[in-house]
Design a protein around this motif. Sequence first.
Motif, PDB file in Angstrom:
ATOM      1  N   THR A   1       0.628  -0.928  -0.426  1.00 21.04           N
ATOM      2  CA  THR A   1      -0.138  -0.261   0.305  1.00 21.04           C
ATOM      3  C   THR A   1       0.912   1.190  -0.101  1.00 21.04           C
ATOM      4  OG1 THR A   1      -0.058  -0.114   2.393  1.00 21.04           O
ATOM      5  CG2 THR A   1      -1.915  -1.063   0.874  1.00 21.04           C
ATOM      6  N   SER A   2       2.123   0.676   0.253  1.00 19.53           N
ATOM      7  CA  SER A   2       3.180   2.506  -0.324  1.00 19.53           C
ATOM      8  C   SER A   2       3.765   2.394  -1.027  1.00 19.53           C
ATOM      9  CB  SER A   2       4.427   2.429   0.662  1.00 19.53           C
ATOM     10  OG  SER A   2       5.379   2.883   0.967  1.00 19.53           O
ATOM     11  N   ALA A   3       3.196   3.324  -2.412  1.00 18.78           N
ATOM     12  CA  ALA A   3       3.990   3.532  -3.325  1.00 18.78           C
ATOM     13  C   ALA A   3       5.408   3.240  -3.351  1.00 18.78           C
ATOM     14  CB  ALA A   3       3.079   5.039  -4.454  1.00 18.78           C
ATOM     15  N   GLU A   4       5.684   4.590  -2.668  1.00 17.08           N
ATOM     16  CA  GLU A   4       7.311   4.366  -2.795  1.00 17.08           C
ATOM     17  C   GLU A   4       8.214   3.024  -2.874  1.00 17.08           C
ATOM     18  OE1 GLU A   4       8.390   7.296   0.220  1.00 17.08           O
ATOM     19  OE2 GLU A   4       7.735   8.740  -1.488  1.00 17.08           O
ATOM     20  N   LEU A   5       7.908   2.307  -1.121  1.00 12.06           N
ATOM     21  CA  LEU A   5       8.412   1.116  -1.620  1.00 12.06           C
ATOM     22  C   LEU A   5       7.887   0.034  -2.432  1.00 12.06           C
ATOM     23  CD1 LEU A   5       7.369   0.507   3.101  1.00 12.06           C
ATOM     24  CD2 LEU A   5       9.853   1.144   0.935  1.00 12.06           C
ATOM     25  N   SER A   6       6.346   0.441  -3.060  1.00 14.06           N
ATOM     26  CA  SER A   6       6.646  -0.850  -4.810  1.00 14.06           C
ATOM     27  C   SER A   6       7.096  -0.106  -4.723  1.00 14.06           C
ATOM     28  CB  SER A   6       5.048  -0.617  -4.398  1.00 14.06           C
ATOM     29  OG  SER A   6       4.228  -1.108  -3.198  1.00 14.06           O
ATOM     30  N   ARG A   7       7.221   0.793  -5.505  1.00  3.59           N
ATOM     31  CA  ARG A   7       8.220   0.282  -6.514  1.00  3.59           C
ATOM     32  C   ARG A   7       9.471   0.643  -7.002  1.00  3.59           C
ATOM     33  NH1 ARG A   7       5.397   5.344  -7.231  1.00  3.59           N
ATOM     34  NH2 ARG A   7       6.623   7.016  -5.663  1.00  3.59           N
ATOM     35  N   LEU A   8      10.496   0.405  -5.306  1.00  5.61           N
ATOM     36  CA  LEU A   8      11.585   0.354  -4.821  1.00  5.61           C
ATOM     37  C   LEU A   8      11.762  -0.855  -5.307  1.00  5.61           C
ATOM     38  CD1 LEU A   8      13.992   1.281  -3.603  1.00  5.61           C
ATOM     39  CD2 LEU A   8      13.068   0.829  -1.124  1.00  5.61           C
ATOM     40  N   ILE A   9      10.658  -1.656  -4.652  1.00  8.84           N
ATOM     41  CA  ILE A   9      11.189  -3.164  -4.635  1.00  8.84           C
ATOM     42  C   ILE A   9      10.693  -3.809  -6.286  1.00  8.84           C
ATOM     43  CG2 ILE A   9      10.417  -5.569  -3.933  1.00  8.84           C
ATOM     44  CD1 ILE A   9       9.628  -3.745  -1.189  1.00  8.84           C
ATOM     45  N   PHE A  10       9.719  -3.461  -7.006  1.00  3.00           N
ATOM     46  CA  PHE A  10       9.598  -4.114  -8.083  1.00  3.00           C
ATOM     47  C   PHE A  10       9.781  -3.426  -9.050  1.00  3.00           C
ATOM     48  CE2 PHE A  10       5.654  -5.172  -4.330  1.00  3.00           C
ATOM     49  CZ  PHE A  10       5.875  -6.077  -4.793  1.00  3.00           C
ATOM     50  N   GLN A  11      10.135  -2.349  -8.944  1.00  5.45           N
ATOM     51  CA  GLN A  11      10.842  -1.334 -10.344  1.00  5.45           C
ATOM     52  C   GLN A  11      12.676  -2.445  -9.911  1.00  5.45           C
ATOM     53  OE1 GLN A  11       9.491   2.471 -10.898  1.00  5.45           O
ATOM     54  NE2 GLN A  11       7.461   1.785 -11.309  1.00  5.45           N
ATOM     55  N   ASN A  12      12.733  -2.624  -9.598  1.00  6.49           N
ATOM     56  CA  ASN A  12      14.085  -2.727  -8.954  1.00  6.49           C
ATOM     57  C   ASN A  12      14.256  -4.355  -9.283  1.00  6.49           C
ATOM     58  OD1 ASN A  12      17.425  -3.673  -8.337  1.00  6.49           O
ATOM     59  ND2 ASN A  12      16.783  -1.744  -7.289  1.00  6.49           N
ATOM     60  N   LYS A  13      14.888  -4.576 -10.249  1.00 10.76           N
ATOM     61  CA  LYS A  13      14.470  -6.234 -10.958  1.00 10.76           C
ATOM     62  C   LYS A  13      15.782  -7.453 -10.113  1.00 10.76           C
ATOM     63  CE  LYS A  13      12.482  -6.087 -15.418  1.00 10.76           C
ATOM     64  NZ  LYS A  13      12.849  -6.502 -16.799  1.00 10.76           N
ATOM     65  N   GLY A  14      17.049  -6.499  -9.795  1.00  9.94           N
ATOM     66  CA  GLY A  14      18.135  -6.756  -8.785  1.00  9.94           C
ATOM     67  C   GLY A  14      17.450  -6.913  -7.483  1.00  9.94           C
ATOM     68  N   LEU A  15      17.215  -6.099  -7.285  1.00 10.94           N
ATOM     69  CA  LEU A  15      16.879  -6.318  -5.323  1.00 10.94           C
ATOM     70  C   LEU A  15      15.482  -7.396  -5.397  1.00 10.94           C
ATOM     71  CD1 LEU A  15      17.298  -5.171  -2.796  1.00 10.94           C
ATOM     72  CD2 LEU A  15      14.754  -2.890  -3.301  1.00 10.94           C
ATOM     73  N   PHE A  16      14.746  -7.357  -6.155  1.00  9.69           N
ATOM     74  CA  PHE A  16      13.597  -7.814  -6.024  1.00  9.69           C
ATOM     75  C   PHE A  16      14.673  -9.653  -6.046  1.00  9.69           C
ATOM     76  CE2 PHE A  16      10.200 -11.064  -7.344  1.00  9.69           C
ATOM     77  CZ  PHE A  16       9.149 -10.644  -6.443  1.00  9.69           C
TER      78      PHE A  16
END
Length: 233
Positions: A43-58
């Motif tokens: 439910t956090s737009a910032e955290l979601s973008r950080l995790i799911f737009q960063n394939k390396g981190l995921f």
Amino acid sequence: MYEENYQVGSRTSSALAACLANVYWWMTFALLVSGVTAWAVGTSAELSRLIFQNKGLFLILLLAELGLVMWISAGINKMQASTATALFIAYSVLNGITLSFIFIAYSIGSIAATFAVTAGTFGVMALIGTMTKKDLTSMGNLLFMALIGLIIASIVNMFWANSTLYWIVTYVGVLIFVGLTAYDAQKIKQMYLTAGTDDSETVRKIAVLGALTLYLDFINLFLYLLRIFGRRD
């Protein structure tokens, strides 16, 4: 003699019940931790973008999850119960982060409804596995082989993207984890009886390992049912 045997049997039953209660307590706690974490991230737009737009981190998060499961499963006999517990909690947090996509992809109402269906199905199968007198070992072996096939089919379909195979995998996945829930519930009971000790450290390890096993069954069953019942946002 009868009275003595009855007292021993009664103590064993009470100790087993206490161990199983700990298993389900830790499993429930881990599900709560994962659920809260998934909701907070999803439910956090910032955290979601950080995790799911960063394939390396995921990918790192997924590998860390896999590593923790293998570490706990393979090394629990050599580690302290407190260490195993801490690793299990860490795993539930990591899994909550990677599962947060469900709050992006599905409506909260369908997530809640699917969770309720999963909890009911899981509860019935776990009760059957604990109470049945039938040895489920052969069934468990077949389900494990089917699980390997399911994983292979899922990987193939990641590239093939065939809708028919997708739904076959989904319904087969539900059946596999329904069966594994009963098998694992019985296996945990047998683990305690085979250990033959009321040592608190040993019992705690059995509880943590059992909770991890059933947690994985629950989560996988939930995700496959969510494919069926989930309404996408």
